[in-house]
Enzyme design. Structure first.
Site, short mmCIF file in Angstrom:
data_model
loop_
_atom_site.label_atom_id
_atom_site.label_comp_id
_atom_site.label_asym_id
_atom_site.label_seq_id
_atom_site.Cartn_x
_atom_site.Cartn_y
_atom_site.Cartn_z
N HIS A 1 -46.26 -40.74 -46.08
CA HIS A 1 -47.04 -40.77 -44.84
C HIS A 1 -47.47 -42.19 -44.53
O HIS A 1 -47.75 -42.99 -45.41
CB HIS A 1 -48.27 -39.86 -44.91
CG HIS A 1 -49.12 -40.06 -46.13
ND1 HIS A 1 -48.78 -39.55 -47.36
CD2 HIS A 1 -50.31 -40.70 -46.32
CE1 HIS A 1 -49.71 -39.86 -48.24
NE2 HIS A 1 -50.65 -40.57 -47.64
N MET A 2 -47.53 -42.47 -43.26
CA MET A 2 -48.07 -43.73 -42.76
C MET A 2 -49.41 -43.45 -42.10
O MET A 2 -49.51 -42.58 -41.23
CB MET A 2 -47.11 -44.35 -41.74
CG MET A 2 -47.65 -45.60 -41.07
SD MET A 2 -46.65 -46.06 -39.64
CE MET A 2 -45.30 -46.88 -40.49
P1 AMP Z 1 -53.16 -41.15 -49.45
O1 AMP Z 1 -54.33 -41.46 -50.34
O2 AMP Z 1 -52.54 -42.37 -48.85
O3 AMP Z 1 -52.17 -40.24 -50.15
O4 AMP Z 1 -53.74 -40.38 -48.20
C1 AMP Z 1 -53.82 -38.99 -48.11
C2 AMP Z 1 -54.62 -38.68 -46.86
O5 AMP Z 1 -54.40 -37.33 -46.53
C3 AMP Z 1 -56.13 -38.87 -47.02
O6 AMP Z 1 -56.59 -39.82 -46.06
C4 AMP Z 1 -56.70 -37.47 -46.78
O7 AMP Z 1 -57.91 -37.48 -46.06
C5 AMP Z 1 -55.58 -36.82 -45.97
N1 AMP Z 1 -55.51 -35.37 -46.04
C6 AMP Z 1 -55.55 -34.60 -47.17
N2 AMP Z 1 -55.42 -33.30 -46.84
C7 AMP Z 1 -55.29 -33.25 -45.49
C8 AMP Z 1 -55.13 -32.19 -44.54
N3 AMP Z 1 -55.07 -30.90 -44.91
N4 AMP Z 1 -55.01 -32.52 -43.22
C9 AMP Z 1 -55.08 -33.79 -42.84
N5 AMP Z 1 -55.22 -34.84 -43.67
C10 AMP Z 1 -55.34 -34.57 -44.98
#
Ligand code: AMP
Length: 127
Positions: free
Chosen positions: A110-111
């Site tokens: 993800h970005m």
């Molecule tokens: P990373 O630490 O780069 O893997 O970022 C993961 C991101 O996903 C975090 O900013 C979380 O807040 C977000 N996240 C986790 N679960 C969800 C969800 N169900 N819907 C939207 N964002 C999410």
């Protein structure tokens, strides 16, 4: 070591429609949705629909169509949010975490698109 994709990760579940999301834009290969714990006034995640763990996995193994679609979708999100400097916006930051040192929480590429306030320096030094 090859990338190992866990099909039970939360973004895979979002893509299967098992849990809801706040969609900003969806295309054939890409989904953009709002982060559930926004760190800036505008915080959107852009993900490919394919099973890729992180940036280098996606960039090395995805098809050209997927890669172009991903980046065009991210650009369209910037346009929709009015954050592009080219449109008179105040700018934004894209971030992509991979693996342990970057504290990647969700093992589906993800970005992050972060915008809506001054973002400060890119990293804070810890040494
Ligand atoms: P990373 O630490 O780069 O893997 O970022 C993961 C991101 O996903 C975090 O900013 C979380 O807040 C977000 N996240 C986790 N679960 C969800 C969800 N169900 N819907 C939207 N964002 C999410």
């Amino acid at each position: 070591m090859p990338h190992h994709y866990d099909p039970q990760n939360i973004f895979a579940r979002i893509l299967r429609g098992e849990i809801p999301n706040d969609t900003v834009l969806e295309t054939e290969h890409t989904l953009a949705f709002r982060d559930i714990r926004p760190q800036t006034p505008q915080h959107v995640l852009v993900i490919p629909k394919g099973a890729y763990v992180c940036f280098d996995h996606f960039a090395s193994e995805a098809s050209a169509d997927e890669i172009v679609d991903f980046h065009r979708t991210a650009a369209q999100v910037c346009a929709m949010l009015g954050i592009s400097p080219a449109d008179g916006g105040n700018g934004f930051r894209t971030v992509s975490n991979a693996g342990l040192d970057a504290v990647q929480e969700v093992p589906h590429y993800h970005m992050h698109i972060l915008a809506g306030r001054p973002l400060g320096p890119m990293l804070s030094r810890r040494d």
